[in-house]
Design an enzyme around this catalytic site. Structure first.
Site, short mmCIF file in Angstrom:
data_model
loop_
_atom_site.label_atom_id
_atom_site.label_comp_id
_atom_site.label_asym_id
_atom_site.label_seq_id
_atom_site.Cartn_x
_atom_site.Cartn_y
_atom_site.Cartn_z
N ILE A 1 0.85 -1.20 0.00
CA ILE A 1 0.00 0.00 0.00
C ILE A 1 0.88 1.25 0.00
O ILE A 1 1.75 1.41 0.87
CB ILE A 1 -0.92 0.01 1.24
CG1 ILE A 1 -1.86 -1.20 1.20
CG2 ILE A 1 -1.73 1.30 1.28
CD1 ILE A 1 -2.66 -1.38 2.46
N GLU B 1 1.49 4.35 1.22
CA GLU B 1 1.01 5.24 2.26
C GLU B 1 1.17 6.72 1.90
O GLU B 1 0.36 7.56 2.28
CB GLU B 1 1.77 4.99 3.58
CG GLU B 1 1.45 3.66 4.23
CD GLU B 1 2.40 2.57 3.77
OE1 GLU B 1 3.11 2.78 2.76
OE2 GLU B 1 2.43 1.49 4.41
N ASP C 1 -18.23 29.40 -24.95
CA ASP C 1 -19.13 30.45 -25.37
C ASP C 1 -18.35 31.39 -26.29
O ASP C 1 -17.14 31.53 -26.15
CB ASP C 1 -19.62 31.21 -24.12
CG ASP C 1 -20.56 32.34 -24.45
OD1 ASP C 1 -21.43 32.13 -25.31
OD2 ASP C 1 -20.44 33.41 -23.85
N ASN D 1 9.32 2.74 3.13
CA ASN D 1 8.06 3.27 2.63
C ASN D 1 7.78 4.70 3.08
O ASN D 1 7.33 5.54 2.29
CB ASN D 1 6.89 2.39 3.08
CG ASN D 1 6.83 1.08 2.30
OD1 ASN D 1 7.70 0.80 1.49
ND2 ASN D 1 5.83 0.28 2.56
#
Length: 963
Positions: free
Chosen positions: A296, A298, A340, A721
Site C-alpha cells: 500500500i 502510504e 461560449d 516506505n
C-alpha cells in the site's frame, strides 16, 4: 410558448389581476406575496468546512491507509502476545499524520477558492420603480409580484420577467442570458408566432438583463425561480457534484491495491506456514501483514495533494484560480473544450472593422491613417453626434453598436462628450424599428446640420447626393448598386453594416418629416464583436494538443461561422448546427453527429447542457468555458467548468471549477499544459512507489520461501516506505514541466491510472528485485563459522551452512534473524539507495515525439535523492538505532574482512539504474532509427496528411487577405 407572449394587454391584465394604469394595491401585493413568495433567486449550496474535512477523510485511499495504520498496531500485539513497546506505534503515527495532512490540504484549498457571498443573489439589483396605488414608487426588487407594473429606463437592470406593454426606443443587452453580443430591440406588440428561442421573444424583458437605451413600462409575469435566470439557478443547485476523473481513477486504484495486499497477505502467510516451522505462525503472520502493508502506497494521498497544491499555486501566477485540487488533472485530460463565443473567444465589444468609403471597402485601421479632410470630418461628426452612448473612464452606457462608433471616432481624436458640448443637439428623430434610422440636428459653425444613420438599403432611398473623394455630386443607380454589393460582401463576413448621411437644409424644412430626405451619403461602417487575438493562438495550440474546440453561441449561424473561420474552428456550413436542427434530433441522432459539429448557433441554456452531456456520453472529457448566466448549467454539467473572472457573472463563477482572472482563452491552454504535467508527475510517482513496493515484496517473498524467515524486518520496510519513498515521491511533483506533453493527443474514454506504466513498472520490479536478492546474498557472504558459533552457541553444528541453519526448525526465529544481520544490512542499503539513484530516470514523457532527447532536470528530486542516500548511510552507523530498531549489523561487527560490505551494497544499488538506462537507450534507438515497416509507412502517411492540411490553411488565409 405561453399566453404571456401572445396575449393582448387586456388579456394579461385580466389574467394577472392587475390594472395597467394604476398598478396593484397594497392589499393585492400582500396576498400575492403570500402566494408567490419573494422575488429572489434560490441560494447556492454552501458546505461547512467541517463537512468538507470529514468528507475528505472518507475517501477510499485514506480509509485504506487508516485501516493499514490500525493493522500495524494489531499485528505487533499478536506477534508479541500482548506485549508491545512504544516504538511499535511509529508506523501508525506516521500513517495517521499523512491522512491528516492530506485532509487539511484539501479542506484549505476548497475554502480558499469558495466565494463567501451568495453569487446568484448579487445579480438581482435591489431597487426598482413600480406603479402601485396609482402612483410611482421605488421598492426593493425582492418585493415584486406578478401583476406589478415596472418602469424601465436606460442603464437599469431588469428586476423580474416583464411583458412589455409600452416601449420607446427600448434596447436590452441580453448577452448575459443568450450570449448574443448585439442589444435586442424590444417591442410592446404581441408576437404573432410561438417561439422557444429567448433571443426572439421581442416583447419580453428578462430578469437581470441590462437596458441599454430607451424607456418602457412592463408587467411582471414571472418572479424568482420561475424566471429564466431562476430556472438556471435552480438547475445549478440540483446538479449533483460529480467525482473528477482523477478521483475516480484513484478510487479504482485504491480498491485494486487493497485487494492485491489482502491476497498477498494470505499467500505469504500460507506459504511460510506450510514451508517453515508452524510453531512460528505469529511471526509469519506479522511478516505477511507487514508485506501486505508494504504494497500500500502510504504516501500516495499526500503526493497527489501536494503535487496538485503546488500546481494550483503556479497557476495562480498564470491567472488561473483552481476551486478544487483534482480539477487541475481533469483539465489536463480534456479533449473537448466547449466555449461560449461572446466575451470568451470574442471581446464582447462591438468594433468597427471595415469601412465603405468613396465606393470602396477599406480596413478601419487604414482609414484611421488617412488625412483628415472635410469628408472625414463630417463622417466622424456623424458617428459621435448621431449617437446617444456615453463613455467616461470605465463607465460605458449605451447600445454596443453606438459605443463601437464612439470608440472608433476616439481613435482618430473625436471625443463624443467634447463634440456634443461644442456642437449641441437642437433636434432629433429617435431610432424607429420601422424606419430603421435615427437623425439628430446639431449646430456646427452656426449652421444647423442634420446627421442620419441607419440600414444602408433604407438610407440610400433617402439620398440624392453622395460625397466621393471629398466632392459632393448626384448619386447614381450605379453608385447605389456598388454600395449595396459592398454591404452584402461585409454581411457575408457577419459584419453589421450601418450607413451615414447628412444635409444642411434643416432651416429650409417646412415639415419635420422631411428631415430624412434629400440626404448626402457619407459612407458606412462594418462592425462585429471581433475575436481575441490570443484566442486564435489558443485554438491553434489546442488543435496541436489534440483538443477539439466547439463554439456554442446565441448568435446567428452566419455570425458564428464568420467568427469560427477567423479562429480556424470551422470553414463550412456543414460544421454548424442551429438550435432548430438540434431540437429536431433525438438523443441517438445527436450522438451520431455530435463530434463532427464545431459551431452551435442560436442556442438556449438547456441546449448547452444537452451538447455537453452528448459529448460526455461519447467518452470525452469535456470542458465548458463561459461567462454568462446562460453558461452556468453547462459549466456545472461539464467535467471541468471554466468561468471568466473579469466579465464573468458570479453565477458562472459559482458553477465552475476553474476561474480565469484575465479572461484569456489562451490561459485555458496553459492550464491544460499544467494539468497534463501534473497527471504525468502523479503517474510517475505512482509508478515509482508501486514498482518499488512490489519489487521489495517480491524479493522478500522469494527469500522468505527459500530461507523460511523474512530477510527484512517490519521496521526496514517502514523506513523504506515512509521515509525514503515519501521524500522522493513528493519531490517528483516539484520539477519543471515537460513542454512535449502538449504534442500528445489525449486518450479518449475511461483509462486506467496504470495505462502506459507497464514497461516502467516491469523495469523497476525486475531490476530492483534482482538487485535486492543479489545484495542479500552478497551480505551473507560475510557470515563466517565464528559468527554462526557466536549466535548459536551450544546448538552450533559445523556441518550446517548459514542457509541450512535458516531452514532448520531447531533454531528460534530470533536466532535466524540474527544470523541474517549482514544480508539484511546489505539488502537494506540496496532497497533504500537504489530507488534514489533511478528515481531521476523514470521518464514517462513524450520520448516518441522527437529524436532529440529532452532532458528535464528536477533539482528538488536530485537534492532529495542525495539527502535520502546520506540519511540511509548515517542510520546504518548510529549505535543502538541500527541494531535495536532496524535489526541491522552492529557497528562493532565490522572488521578488516567485511569493511567493504556497505560499499559493495552501494555498488549493487547502481545495477538497476545502469540496466534501466541501457534498456531505454536501446528502445529509443530502435524506435527512431529502426522502425518496423508498418510504422514507418504510417509515419510517412501522417506527415503527408499534415502537410496537406497546412497547405490548405495557407490557401484559406491568402484568400482572406485584402488586395
Amino acid at each position: 410558448m405561453d399566453e404571456n407572449l401572445l396575449g393582448s394587454d387586456k388579456e394579461l391584465e385580466k389574467q394577472l389581476e392587475t390594472n395597467i394604469k394604476k398598478g396593484l394595491t397594497t392589499e393585492e401585493v400582500t396576498l400575492k406575496q403570500q402566494k408567490y413568495g419573494k422575488n429572489e433567486l434560490p441560494k447556492g449550496k454552501i458546505t461547512p468546512w467541517y463537512l468538507i474535512f470529514l468528507k475528505t477523510l472518507v475517501e477510499p485511499i485514506l480509509l485504506v491507509l487508516m485501516g493499514a495504520a490500525v493493522i500495524s498496531i494489531i499485528a505487533p500485539i499478536i506477534s508479541n502476545k500482548g506485549h508491545i513497546e512504544a516504538s511499535e506505534f511509529i508506523d501508525a503515527i506516521v500513517i495517521f499524520s499523512i491522512v491528516l495532512i492530506d485532509a487539511i490540504l484539501e479542506t484549505v484549498q476548497t475554502i480558499k477558492a469558495r466565494k463567501s457571498m451568495d453569487a446568484l443573489k448579487s445579480l438581482s439589483k435591489p431597487k426598482t420603480v413600480v406603479i402601485r396605488n396609482d402612483m410611482q414608487q421605488e421598492i426593493d426588487a425582492s418585493e415584486l409580484v406578478p401583476g406589478d407594473i415596472v418602469v424601465l429606463e436606460a442603464g437599469k437592470y431588469v428586476p423580474a420577467e416583464l411583458r412589455i406593454i409600452e416601449a420607446n426606443d427600448l434596447s436590452i443587452d441580453e448577452s448575459i442570458l443568450t450570449g448574443e453580443s448585439v442589444s435586442v430591440d424590444k417591442t410592446h406588440l404581441a408576437l404573432k408566432e410561438s417561439t422557444t428561442i429567448l433571443a426572439e421573444m421581442k416583447n419580453i424583458a428578462f430578469m437581470s438583463t441590462f437596458t441599454t437605451s430607451g424607456r418602457a413600462i412592463g408587467m411582471v409575469i414571472k418572479t424568482g425561480v420561475e424566471t429564466e435566470i431562476g430556472k438556471i439557478a435552480k438547475s445549478i443547485n440540483e446538479n449533483e457534484e460529480e467525482s473528477t476523473p482523477l478521483e475516480k481513477k484513484l478510487n479504482s486504484f485504491t480498491y485494486w491495491i487493497s485487494g492485491l495486499s489482502f491476497i498477498l497477505a494470505i499467500l505469504i502467510f500460507t506459504t511460510l506456514f506450510f514451508s517453515g516451522d508452524q510453531k512460528a505462525w505469529a511471526n509469519y503472520l506479522m511478516v505477511a501483514i507487514t508485506l501486505a502493508i508494504g504494497v500500500i502506497p502510504e504516501c500516495l494521498a499526500a503526493v497527489v495533494s501536494i503535487t496538485l497544491s503546488i500546481s494550483t499555486k503556479k497557476m495562480v501566477k498564470q491567472h488561473v484560480i483552481i476551486k478544487k485540487l483534482q480539477a487541475v488533472e481533469t483539465l489536463g485530460n480534456v479533449n473537448f473544450i466547449c466555449t461560449d463565443k461572446t466575451g470568451t473567444l470574442t471581446q464582447n465589444k462591438m468594433t468597427v472593422k471595415k469601412m465603405i468609403m468613396d465606393n470602396k471597402i477599406i480596413a478601419s485601421k487604414e482609414y484611421a491613417k488617412e488625412k483628415n479632410d472635410n469628408h472625414m470630418d463630417l463622417f466622424l461628426k456623424a458617428l459621435v453626434l448621431c449617437n446617444d452612448s456615453v463613455t467616461e473612464g470605465s463607465e460605458r452606457i449605451g447600445d454596443p453598436t453606438e459605443l463601437a462608433l464612439v470608440d472608433f471616432a476616439e481613435t482618430i481624436g473625436y471625443d463624443e462628450q467634447d463634440s456634443r458640448d461644442v456642437w449641441q443637439r437642437i433636434d432629433e428623430m429617435p431610432f424607429d424599428s420601422e424606419r430603421k434610422m435615427m437623425t439628430t440636428v446639431n449646430t456646427i459653425n452656426k449652421v444647423n446640420t442634420a446627421f442620419t444613420k441607419g440600414a444602408i438599403d433604407q438610407l440610400l432611398q433617402r439620398c440624392s447626393k453622395i460625397m466621393i473623394d471629398n466632392v459632393v455630386r448626384d448619386i447614381t443607380e450605379e453608385d447605389k448598386k456598388i454600395l449595396l454589393e459592398s454591404a452584402n460582401e461585409l454581411s457575408k463576413d457577419a459584419l453589421r453594416v450601418l450607413a451615414f448621411a447628412y444635409h444642411l437644409n434643416y432651416d429650409k424644412l417646412k415639415d419635420k418629416s422631411d428631415l430624412e430626405h434629400d440626404l448626402v451619403f457619407l459612407g458606412a461602417v462594418g462592425m462585429i464583436d471581433p475575436v481575441r487575438e490570443t484566442a486564435v493562438n489558443a485554438v491553434r495550440l489546442a488543435h496541436e494538443a489534440g483538443i477539439e474546440v466547439v463554439m456554442i453561441t446565441g448568435d446567428h449561424a452566419v455570425t458564428a461561422l464568420a467568427i469560427a473561420r477567423d479562429l480556424d474552428l470551422a470553414h463550412s456550413e456543414y460544421e454548424v448546427m442551429t438550435s432548430n436542427t438540434l431540437n429536431q434530433l433525438d438523443d441517438k441522432q445527436l450522438l451520431r453527429v455530435i463530434e463532427q459539429i464545431k459551431v452551435f448557433a442560436r442556442v438556449n441554456p438547456e441546449h448547452k447542457v444537452r451538447i455537453v452531456d452528448a459529448l460526455k456520453q461519447k467518452g470525452n472529457i469535456v470542458s465548458m468555458t463561459g461567462d454568462g448566466v446562460n453558461d452556468a448549467p453547462s459549466l456545472s454539467k461539464a467535467d471541468i467548468g471554466v468561468a471568466m473572472g473579469i466579465t464573468g457573472t458570479d453565477v458562472a463563477k459559482q458553477a465552475s471549477d476553474i476561474i480565469l482572472t484575465d479572461d484569456n482563452f489562451e490561459t485555458i491552454i496553459k492550464g491544460v499544459n499544467e494539468g497534463r504535467n501534473v497527471y504525468q508527475k502523479i503517474k510517475r510517482a505512482i509508478a515509482f512507489v508501486i514498482g518499488v513496493n512490489l519489487a521489495n515484496v517480491l524479493a522478500i517473498f522469494i527469500l522468505s520461501v527459500i530461507n523460511t524467515v523474512s530477510p527484512l524486518e517490519a521496521t526496514n520496510i517502514l523506513w523504506m516506505n515512509l521515509i525514503v519513498e515519501s521524500i522522493i515521491a513528493l519531490s517528483m511533483g516539484m520539477g519543471s514541466n515537460d513542454p512535449t506533453l502538449m504534442k500528445i493527443k489525449p486518450i479518449k474514454g475511461k483509462n486506467s491510472l496504470f495505462k502506459g506504466l507497464g514497461y516502467t513498472l516491469f523495469k523497476i520490479i525486475l531490476f530492483t528485485t534482482i538487485a535486492s536478492i543479489g545484495a542479500y546474498y552478497f551480505g551473507m557472504m560475510f557470515v563466517t563459522e565464528d559468527y554462526l558459533k557466536e549466535i548459536l552457541g551450544d546448538q552450533y553444528n559445523p556441518s550446517l551452512s548459514w542457509h541450512q541453519a535458516l531452514r532448520s526448525n531447531e533454531y528460534s526465529v530470533e536466532q535466524k534473524i540474527e544470523i541474517g544481520d549482514f544480508g539484511r544490512t546489505a539488502m537494506f542499503v540496496t532497497i533504500t539507495c537504489a530507488p534514489c539513484f533511478y528515481a531521476n530516470f523514470i521518464k514517462l514523457s513524450n520520448w516518441k515525439a522527437d529524436k532529440k532527447i529532452n532532458l528535464i532536470i528536477n533539482k528538488p528530486l536530485w537534492i532529495a535523492s542525495m539527502i535520502a542516500v546520506l540519511v540511509n548511510l548515517i542510520v546504518i552507523f548510529i549505535p543502538g538505532f541500527n541494531e535495536k530498531i532496524l535489526n541491522l549489523a552492529s557497528v562493532n561487527s565490522y572488521n578488516s574482512n567485511n569493511w567493504y560490505l556497505i560499499l559493495g551494497a552501494l555498488g549493487i544499488s547502481l545495477i538497476p539504474v545502469i540496466f534501466m538506462l541501457l534498456l531505454d537507450a536501446i528502445t529509443f534507438l530502435i524506435y527512431h532509427y529502426k522502425p518496423e515497416p508498418w510504422r514507418r509507412n504510417r509515419i510517412l502517411a501522417q506527415e503527408l496528411v499534415e502537410l496537406d492540411i497546412q497547405n490548405e490553411k495557407r490557401k484559406r488565409r491568402s484568400k482572406k487577405k485584402p488586395s
